[in-house]
Design a protein around this motif. Structure first.
Motif, short mmCIF file in Angstrom:
data_model
loop_
_atom_site.label_atom_id
_atom_site.label_comp_id
_atom_site.label_asym_id
_atom_site.label_seq_id
_atom_site.Cartn_x
_atom_site.Cartn_y
_atom_site.Cartn_z
N GLU A 73 -4.44 -10.13 -9.57
CA GLU A 73 -5.12 -8.87 -9.87
C GLU A 73 -6.62 -8.99 -9.61
N PRO A 74 -7.31 -7.89 -9.29
CA PRO A 74 -6.77 -6.56 -8.97
C PRO A 74 -6.12 -6.55 -7.58
N LEU A 75 -5.08 -5.76 -7.48
CA LEU A 75 -4.30 -5.71 -6.24
C LEU A 75 -4.55 -4.39 -5.52
N LEU A 76 -4.73 -4.49 -4.20
CA LEU A 76 -4.94 -3.30 -3.40
C LEU A 76 -3.98 -3.34 -2.22
N ASP A 77 -3.22 -2.26 -2.03
CA ASP A 77 -2.30 -2.18 -0.89
C ASP A 77 -2.86 -1.23 0.16
N TRP A 78 -2.72 -1.62 1.39
CA TRP A 78 -2.97 -0.70 2.51
C TRP A 78 -1.61 -0.35 3.08
N ILE A 79 -1.30 0.94 3.10
CA ILE A 79 0.03 1.34 3.58
C ILE A 79 -0.11 2.16 4.85
N GLU A 80 0.50 1.67 5.92
CA GLU A 80 0.46 2.39 7.20
C GLU A 80 1.45 3.56 7.15
N ASP A 81 1.29 4.46 8.11
CA ASP A 81 2.18 5.62 8.14
C ASP A 81 3.64 5.22 8.35
N ASP A 82 3.85 4.11 9.06
CA ASP A 82 5.23 3.70 9.29
C ASP A 82 5.80 2.93 8.10
N GLN B 65 4.50 0.22 6.70
CA GLN B 65 4.07 -1.18 6.58
C GLN B 65 3.07 -1.34 5.45
N VAL B 66 3.25 -2.36 4.66
CA VAL B 66 2.35 -2.55 3.52
C VAL B 66 1.61 -3.88 3.65
N PHE B 67 0.32 -3.85 3.42
CA PHE B 67 -0.47 -5.07 3.33
C PHE B 67 -1.04 -5.16 1.92
N THR B 68 -0.74 -6.23 1.21
CA THR B 68 -1.20 -6.35 -0.17
C THR B 68 -2.33 -7.37 -0.26
N TYR B 69 -3.44 -6.92 -0.82
CA TYR B 69 -4.59 -7.81 -0.99
C TYR B 69 -4.76 -8.15 -2.46
N GLY B 70 -5.15 -9.42 -2.71
CA GLY B 70 -5.31 -9.85 -4.10
C GLY B 70 -6.74 -10.21 -4.42
N ALA B 71 -7.03 -10.28 -5.72
CA ALA B 71 -8.35 -10.64 -6.23
C ALA B 71 -9.44 -9.83 -5.54
N VAL B 72 -9.20 -8.53 -5.43
CA VAL B 72 -10.13 -7.65 -4.74
C VAL B 72 -11.23 -7.23 -5.71
N ASP B 73 -12.46 -7.22 -5.25
CA ASP B 73 -13.51 -6.63 -6.08
C ASP B 73 -14.10 -5.45 -5.30
N ARG C 152 -9.19 -3.42 12.71
CA ARG C 152 -9.35 -4.87 12.68
C ARG C 152 -8.44 -5.54 11.63
N GLY C 153 -7.68 -4.72 10.92
CA GLY C 153 -6.88 -5.27 9.83
C GLY C 153 -5.68 -6.03 10.34
N PRO C 154 -4.95 -6.74 9.53
CA PRO C 154 -5.32 -7.03 8.15
C PRO C 154 -6.33 -8.17 8.03
N LEU C 155 -7.04 -8.18 6.92
CA LEU C 155 -7.98 -9.25 6.62
C LEU C 155 -7.21 -10.42 6.03
N GLU C 156 -7.09 -11.47 6.83
CA GLU C 156 -6.19 -12.55 6.43
C GLU C 156 -6.57 -13.24 5.12
N ASP C 157 -7.89 -13.40 4.89
CA ASP C 157 -8.28 -14.32 3.81
C ASP C 157 -7.90 -13.88 2.40
N CYS C 158 -7.76 -12.59 2.17
CA CYS C 158 -7.32 -12.23 0.82
C CYS C 158 -5.99 -11.49 0.83
N SER D 21 2.70 -9.09 2.70
CA SER D 21 2.80 -7.95 3.60
C SER D 21 4.26 -7.71 3.91
N SER D 22 4.56 -6.56 4.50
CA SER D 22 5.96 -6.26 4.76
C SER D 22 6.59 -7.31 5.67
N ASP D 23 5.83 -7.80 6.66
CA ASP D 23 6.38 -8.80 7.57
C ASP D 23 6.57 -10.13 6.87
N GLU D 24 5.63 -10.44 6.00
CA GLU D 24 5.63 -11.75 5.40
C GLU D 24 5.44 -11.61 3.89
#
Ligand SMILES: Cc1cc2nc3c(=O)[nH]c(=O)nc-3n(C[C@H](O)[C@H](O)[C@H](O)COP(=O)(O)O)c2cc1C
Ligand code: SF4
Ligand code: SF4
Ligand code: FES
Ligand code: FES
Lengths: 588, 182
Positions: free
Chosen positions: A48-57, A59-67, A82-88, A92-95
């Motif tokens: 936490e805090p968790l932030l998801d970026w959800i594409e129209d298709d 696909q979900v990218f979940t980011y952790g420890a977001v400030d 340029r997404g996804p930002l790998e470091d946080c 994700s839906s693929d992985e």
């Protein structure tokens, strides 16, 4: 495209609201409109805090420890392609994160995925379709039969068969009946019910409506802990939405069945989780348990037959109706069907909520899913079942999680709280901690529970203080037997469990405290001894400055410092402050 | 439920009558008078209004509902949620649940007590802070946790806890200075 932000209690505590504000400001200043969906707890609480970026298709990218800053960067990156930002990125839906991948989610299916304040969101996930199925084509008896086939057992602690409970309540002769949802979650260290209520309140409501139909109740009450304000708020919203949609109230969905739900907040008494105490509390009395029988199914709230079910139990019901009892019974082990949600906390690396089929081992949960212990230490034990439960030592981590196997270790399934302990946890101190809890929470009705726990606590306190005597262990065992035998309710009956299991598996720690006046885990303050190694002390004087007792002397002419033991309050400030490269303060 | 708890006794010594406007309370009682079993709900509402349960409030409830004051007092002392003493402007609720305990909440408590110069269950003389403990706030994965006026903080260290308190204090004295300047 949209964003989704985890705003359960722990998401908010970790700073989720600041993230929300930052994102809203950023979008305003750029003039973009993106939906920010607010969701509950997905169970990845350690990120936490968790932030998801959800594409129209989808696909979900979940980011952790977001400030706040990170969240804006994530937004920028995705908008600029340029997404996804790998470091946080944590999942994700693929992985998908291994943590989530290894779980089987029935109860937590929607938690963290839907907006708990939107009934439409819940509907899109087949929500309320189980209720429709029941009202259109099932008699109450058929519903009960389906639950019996599923083998669902109560998740509130005792593990009683839910189908049987409903049947008994339905068959009791009476005009009115009550359905009560037990959301008093008192076990300190368990938070699955809170997360379900915050993350998917409609699932609990749907379960309640189906249960009410099955037992023939017209009134339902949710008894919720006052410490869970957010859960209460989301339940209130959900109830209003259900009423507006004809899912609660008179003639539900046009059928000849009426039912409504109200919320009653608890007032901070652990014993009110016990069903008869809970009913006394609902009647405006002190929450004191009474003798059973008569069971609530015959003589419950206001003397009417009542079924009291736990939050998680009820949240399982819609799934069972949708998929059939057989499908549920196919999961889990022989005597313990379905899945169970566990709340992992303590010294665990990836703490949070884990839902798994019953029958997998503790080791799989703790190491396989949760990544083991936080620091470079060894696991010592796992505490299960809170103040009514016990400690399961490392050697027994291959125990499968089902009711029978856990009971055999002396611990219990309980509500599913798992507090993981490492070498730095003192088992005597832990037993003292739980006795302190039960002693304060005893309602005072039974002498053995009221006074016996007090005596046990005193003995444990003196052992932790270094004043333990030969024979104390046996005395504790004797008192335990009396208390379990002569207490009326589960609180007293199980109060000795934490002590008995720690004696059973960690007797040597008790003996070290009593005979050598030593705490092997270095937790019991009064048994600690701080000293300064004169060969390592460089005379910087930081410790003398930090010491609140002003008992660190020496240091003149670059001489090493030393501690006047008689005045030392064992606060540990000197150890913390002594620079790592000197490491001159010794604790033993 | 604290049978020989010092807490209750110290509460009693401070348990004098205060003159209060009881009209808001009367409205609640009127609303709930005919609901059976509503005593706890009334006490909860009363505490929301007054911040605590002064003796005059307890007496008023007993009189209106026609029950013995002893019964109202019995309920008010059975449940830990009810307080018979005014709370501080900032209510610190320090978690002492299992997860927080094994992650060092006791040390945080002693640090807070030292910083505020009060014990658990007490309020600072300036009425700014009161310190209480809870058994699990439900954010165990952020242990150790404390909640100040509903806002949770975690994971704490002794230093972090002190910093948070000092920040609030600084904010308060600033607003005071500002007020005087006007
Ligand atoms: C001291 C004590 C505390 C309890 N606390 C809870 C609780 O917080 N939540 C809960 O669901 N059940 C609790 N129970 C169990 C309830 O008495 C009851 O068995 C349960 O709510 C029944 O629901 P279930 O059949 O769905 O599990 C507690 C029992 C005891 C003896
Ligand atoms: S066992 Fe303890 S908590 Fe339960 S009824 Fe007796 S005194 Fe009360
Ligand atoms: S443990 Fe605390 S009181 Fe004792 S010497 Fe170190 S700083 Fe001083
Ligand atoms: S509350 Fe957010 S993941 Fe647990
Ligand atoms: S034990 Fe402290 S939040 Fe749960």
């Amino acid at each position: 495209m949209k964003l989704r932000l985890g705003l359960g209690s722990c998401g908010i505590a970790a700073g989720g609201l600041q993230v929300l504000e930052a994102l809203q400001n950023e979008m305003k200043s750029r003039g973009i409109k993106l939906e920010i969906q607010k969701s509950g707890c997905i169970g990845l609480c350690h990120h936490e805090p968790l932030l998801d970026w959800i594409e129209d298709d989808g696909q979900v990218f979940t980011y952790g420890a977001v400030d706040a800053r990170r969240s804006v960067e994530i937004l920028e990156a995705h908008l600029a392609g340029r997404g996804p930002l790998e470091d946080c990125l944590v999942s994700s839906s693929d992985e998908p994160a291994k943590y989530l991948q290894q779980q089987l989610r029935i109860v937590l299916k929607n938690c963290g995925r839907i907006d708990p304040e939107s009934i439409e969101d819940y509907r899109r996930q087949d929500g309320y379709s189980a209720l429709q199925k029941v009202l259109i084509g099932m008699s109450p008896e058929e519903v009960i039969k389906e639950i019996e086939v599923s083998g669902l057992r109560g998740r509130g602690g005792a593990g009683f068969l839910t189908g049987l409970k409903w049947k008994a309540t339905r068959e009791a002769a009476s005009e009115g009946r009550y359905l009560i949802c037990n959301a008093d979650e008192g076990d300190p260290g368990a938070f699955m019910d809170r997360s379900i209520l915050e993350g998917d309140p409609h699932a609990v409501l749907e379960g309640m409506i189906i249960a009410a139909y099955a037992i023939g109740a017209e009134q339902g009450i949710i008894y919720c802990r006052a410490e869970y304000p957010l859960a209460v708020k989301r339940l209130e919203i959900a109830i209003v939405q259900a009423q507006e949609n004809g899912l609660l109230g008179k003639k539900i969905l046009g059928h000849n069945f009426s039912f409504d739900i109200s919320i009653q907040q608890g007032a901070g008494a652990f014993v009110c989780g016990e069903e008869t105490a809970l009913m006394a509390s609902l009647e405006g009395e002190r929450g004191m348990p009474r003798l059973k029988p008569p069971y609530p199914s015959e003589y419950g709230l206001w003397g009417q037959p009542s079924s009291i079910n736990n939050v998680e139990t009820l949240a399982n019901v819609p799934w069972i109706i949708r998929n059939g009892g057989e499908a549920f019974a196919a999961l889990g082990s022989k005597e313990s069907k379905g899945t169970k949600v566990f709340a992992l906390a303590g010294k665990i690396k990836r703490g949070g909520l884990v839902e798994v089929p019953m029958g997998i081992t503790l080791r799989e949960i703790i190491f396989g899913i949760c990544g083991g212990i936080k620091a470079e230490r060894r696991i010592k034990a796992v505490q299960m079942g809170g103040p009514s439960g016990g400690c399961i030592p490392e050697e027994l981590l291959d125990t499968p999680v089902d009711y029978q196997s856990l009971n055999a270790t002396g611990a219990i399934m309980g509500s599913g709280g798992m507090v993981v302990l490492d070498e730095s946890s003192c088992m005597v101190d832990l037993a003292r901690f739980f006795l302190d809890f039960t002693q304060k929470e005893s309602c005072g009705k039974c002498v053995q529970c009221r006074i016996g726990t007090k005596r046990m606590l005193e003995i444990l306190e003196r052992i932790c203080r270094g004043a333990g005597r030969e024979g104390d262990i046996e005395l504790l065992e004797e008192l335990s037997a009396h208390i379990s035998e002569n207490s009326l309710c589960g609180l007293g009956q199980s109060a000795p469990n934490p002590v008995l299991t720690t004696i059973r598996y960690f007797r040597d720690e008790y003996e070290a405290h009593i005979r050598e006046k030593k705490c092997p885990a270095k937790q019991c303050q009064e048994l600690l001894r701080y000293s300064i190694d004169p060969n390592r002390c460089m005379g910087c004087g930081l410790c003398a400055y930090a010491c609140p007792a002003e008992c660190i002397k020496g240091g003149e002419n670059n001489q090493p410092y030393y501690i006047e033991q008689e005045n030392c309050s064992k606060c540990g400030a000197c150890l913390d402050i002594c620079p790592e490269r000197f490491a001159a303060v010794i604790l033993d | 439920m604290h049978f020989c708890g010092k807490k209750n006794r110290s509460e009693e010594t401070n348990f004098f009558e205060v003159q209060l406007d009881l009209s808001a309370l009367m409205k609640i009682i009127e609303e709930k008078r005919h609901e059976k079993g509503s005593l706890i709900a009334i006490l909860q509402k009363a505490q929301e209004i007054y911040g605590y349960l002064p003796l005059s409030v307890l007496k008023c409830i007993a009189r209106e509902l026609e029950i013995k004051p002893a019964k109202v007092y019995g309920i008010a002392t059975f449940y830990t949620q009810f307080r018979l003493q005014a709370a501080g402007k900032y209510q610190i609720l320090l978690c002492q649940g299992t997860a927080c305990h094994v992650n060092g909440s006791e040390r945080i408590e002693s640090t807070l007590c030292q910083e505020l110069k009060i014990k658990r269950g007490e309020t600072t003389p300036d009425g700014l802070f009161s310190l209480e403990s809870a058994a699990c706030l439900g954010c165990c994965s952020l242990a150790p946790v404390m909640m100040i006026n509903g806002q949770a903080y975690g994971p704490l260290t002794a230093e972090k806890a002190v910093t948070i308190i000092r920040k609030i204090k600084a904010g308060e004295s600033l607003s005071l200075v500002g007020g005087e300047a006007q």
